[in-house]
Design a protein around this motif. Structure first.
Motif, PDB file in Angstrom:
ATOM      1  N   SER A 165      -2.167  69.031 -51.551  1.00 20.87           N
ATOM      2  CA  SER A 165      -2.195  69.951 -50.414  1.00 20.87           C
ATOM      3  C   SER A 165      -2.220  69.169 -49.107  1.00 20.87           C
ATOM      4  O   SER A 165      -2.664  68.024 -49.061  1.00 20.87           O
ATOM      5  CB  SER A 165      -3.416  70.878 -50.486  1.00 20.87           C
ATOM      6  OG  SER A 165      -4.615  70.137 -50.374  1.00 20.87           O
ATOM      7  N   ASN A 167      -3.162  69.523 -44.877  1.00 22.68           N
ATOM      8  CA  ASN A 167      -3.781  70.236 -43.755  1.00 22.68           C
ATOM      9  C   ASN A 167      -3.295  69.544 -42.488  1.00 22.68           C
ATOM     10  O   ASN A 167      -3.571  68.364 -42.293  1.00 22.68           O
ATOM     11  CB  ASN A 167      -5.310  70.174 -43.861  1.00 22.68           C
ATOM     12  CG  ASN A 167      -5.986  71.097 -42.865  1.00 22.68           C
ATOM     13  OD1 ASN A 167      -5.439  71.408 -41.827  1.00 22.68           O
ATOM     14  ND2 ASN A 167      -7.186  71.534 -43.177  1.00 22.68           N
ATOM     15  N   VAL A 169      -2.724  69.690 -38.158  1.00 21.64           N
ATOM     16  CA  VAL A 169      -3.098  70.305 -36.892  1.00 21.64           C
ATOM     17  C   VAL A 169      -2.309  69.635 -35.776  1.00 21.64           C
ATOM     18  O   VAL A 169      -2.149  68.414 -35.762  1.00 21.64           O
ATOM     19  CB  VAL A 169      -4.623  70.188 -36.629  1.00 21.64           C
ATOM     20  CG1 VAL A 169      -5.079  68.743 -36.608  1.00 21.64           C
ATOM     21  CG2 VAL A 169      -5.000  70.886 -35.328  1.00 21.64           C
ATOM     22  N   ALA A 191      -3.346  74.997 -36.609  1.00 26.92           N
ATOM     23  CA  ALA A 191      -3.413  74.246 -37.857  1.00 26.92           C
ATOM     24  C   ALA A 191      -2.782  75.059 -38.982  1.00 26.92           C
ATOM     25  O   ALA A 191      -2.644  76.291 -38.884  1.00 26.92           O
ATOM     26  CB  ALA A 191      -4.863  73.898 -38.207  1.00 26.92           C
ATOM     27  N   ILE A 192      -2.383  74.372 -40.015  1.00 24.87           N
ATOM     28  CA  ILE A 192      -1.797  75.033 -41.179  1.00 24.87           C
ATOM     29  C   ILE A 192      -2.154  74.235 -42.427  1.00 24.87           C
ATOM     30  O   ILE A 192      -2.308  73.016 -42.372  1.00 24.87           O
ATOM     31  CB  ILE A 192      -0.258  75.154 -41.032  1.00 24.87           C
ATOM     32  CG1 ILE A 192       0.304  76.101 -42.093  1.00 24.87           C
ATOM     33  CG2 ILE A 192       0.413  73.790 -41.076  1.00 24.87           C
ATOM     34  CD1 ILE A 192       1.765  76.483 -41.862  1.00 24.87           C
ATOM     35  N   VAL A 193      -2.342  74.926 -43.526  1.00 27.55           N
ATOM     36  CA  VAL A 193      -2.595  74.303 -44.828  1.00 27.55           C
ATOM     37  C   VAL A 193      -1.512  74.786 -45.777  1.00 27.55           C
ATOM     38  O   VAL A 193      -1.217  75.981 -45.826  1.00 27.55           O
ATOM     39  CB  VAL A 193      -3.991  74.679 -45.381  1.00 27.55           C
ATOM     40  CG1 VAL A 193      -4.233  74.007 -46.740  1.00 27.55           C
ATOM     41  CG2 VAL A 193      -5.085  74.298 -44.394  1.00 27.55           C
ATOM     42  N   GLN A 214      -2.526  64.836 -39.829  1.00 29.50           N
ATOM     43  CA  GLN A 214      -2.288  65.388 -41.158  1.00 29.50           C
ATOM     44  C   GLN A 214      -3.240  64.770 -42.175  1.00 29.50           C
ATOM     45  O   GLN A 214      -3.343  63.549 -42.269  1.00 29.50           O
ATOM     46  CB  GLN A 214      -0.842  65.114 -41.578  1.00 29.50           C
ATOM     47  CG  GLN A 214      -0.509  65.538 -42.999  1.00 29.50           C
ATOM     48  CD  GLN A 214       0.955  65.331 -43.309  1.00 29.50           C
ATOM     49  OE1 GLN A 214       1.816  65.964 -42.699  1.00 29.50           O
ATOM     50  NE2 GLN A 214       1.249  64.450 -44.252  1.00 29.50           N
ATOM     51  N   THR A 216      -3.786  64.694 -46.184  1.00 27.66           N
ATOM     52  CA  THR A 216      -3.161  64.985 -47.475  1.00 27.66           C
ATOM     53  C   THR A 216      -4.192  64.764 -48.568  1.00 27.66           C
ATOM     54  O   THR A 216      -4.750  63.666 -48.678  1.00 27.66           O
ATOM     55  CB  THR A 216      -1.948  64.076 -47.722  1.00 27.66           C
ATOM     56  OG1 THR A 216      -1.017  64.227 -46.649  1.00 27.66           O
ATOM     57  CG2 THR A 216      -1.265  64.419 -49.034  1.00 27.66           C
TER      58      THR A 216
END
Length: 238
Positions: A165, A167, A169, A191-193, A214, A216
Motif C-alpha cells: 500500500s 500513502n 501527501v 493525501a491519498i492511500v 510517499q 510505501t
C-alpha cells in the motif's frame, strides 16, 4: 537505497535542494559506502545502549533474562554472537523486538540524514526524482520518499506485490493520480492511500514543480494469508 517503483529511474548523488534540470543528464552515484559493522559489534553496541537506557546493570539484566552475566558481557564487547534463543530472552527482558539489536543506529538510537549527502533517483529525462528519507541499510518493510515532479510531467508507477500500500501527501503544488481509469486531483496538503499492486500514474498538471511525500508499506513476505503448499494438498485431498 530502495527506490520507489516508478519508471526509468537511475541513481544520482546530489542535494535535494538543487532544482531539476531536464537538460542535464544525471550522473551515477559513487557506489562506495562505509563498510558494514560486523554482526557481533552491531549486536553488542545495541545491547549496551538498550541496557543503559533502562539503567540496568549486567547483573540485573542477567536476573531478568536468565542469560548469564558473563555471556551478556561477551555479547556487549563483541566477543560473542548470541543464538536466536538467547537474543529472544534478552529482548523479552528489555521489552524490545529482536530486530532492535540489528539496527544500524548510533549509540544514542538516532541516525542523522543530512540533506547535502542525500542520494536521489532521477528519471532519464530529469523530470522526476525521489529521495529516500530512511536509512540506506534499514529493513524495507516500509519506505519513505520525497517525490519531485516537473510541470506537466507524467510518471508511471510499476505495480508492486499484492498487499503493498502507498500513502501519499502533496506538500507543494498539485498532483493528479490515476489508478486504472479513475483520476483524483490532489491539492497541497491533500493525501491519498491506495493499493500499489495495480497500474497507477502521477501527473503534475501545474506550471511549477510539485512535491509530495510517499510512504510505501511493503507486502508481508510471506503474506499472512499464505497457505503452505503441503497444507493445500491435504485440504484438497479432504
Amino acid at each position: 537505497m530502495v527506490a520507489p517503483a516508478y519508471s526509468s529511474l537511475e541513481l544520482v548523488r546530489e542535494s535535494f535542494a538543487e532544482p531539476i534540470d531536464p537538460h542535464v543528464a544525471p550522473a551515477h552515484a559513487d557506489p562506495a559506502a562505509s563498510p558494514d559493522e560486523p554482526l557481533e559489534q552491531l549486536v553488542g553496541v545495541n545491547l549496551a545502549r538498550l541496557r543503559a537506557e533502562r539503567q540496568l546493570s549486567l547483573d540485573a539484566l542477567a536476573r531478568a533474562s536468565g542469560v548469564s552475566r558473563a555471556m551478556l558481557a561477551q555479547i556487549e564487547s563483541g566477543r560473542s554472537v548470541p543464538s536466536i534463543k538467547v537474543l529472544c530472552k534478552i529482548a523479552a527482558a528489555l521489552k524490545v523486538a529482536v530486530a532492535a539489536f540489528l539496527r544500524r543506529h548510533a549509540t544514542n538510537g538516532i541516525e542523522y540524514l543530512p540533506a547535502e549527502q542525500a542520494t536521489r533517483v532521477v528519471s532519464s529525462n530529469g523530470r522526476f526524482s525521489a529521495r529516500a528519507l530512511f536509512p540506506r541499510n534499514a529493513p524495507a518493510a516500509a519506505e519513505f520518499h520525497e517525490l519531485r515532479i516537473a510541470p506537466l510531467h507524467t510518471e508511471l508507477g510499476e505495480p508492486r506485490a499484492p498487499g503493498t500500500s502507498v500513502n501519499l501527501v502533496v506538500s507543494e503544488g498539485t498532483l493528479e493520480i490515476r489508478i486504472h481509469d479513475r483520476t483524483q486531483l490532489l491539492a497541497t496538503g491533500d493525501a491519498i492511500v491506495f493499493d500499489a499492486d495495480q497500474p497507477h500514474a502521477l501527473r503534475n498538471p501545474g506550471n511549477a514543480e510539485a512535491r509530495a511525500y510517499q510512504v510505501t508499506v511493503n507486502a508481508e513476505s510471506p503474506p499472512r494469508w499464505h497457505v503452505p503448499a503441503d497444507l493445500r494438498q491435504v485440504e484438497s485431498a479432504g
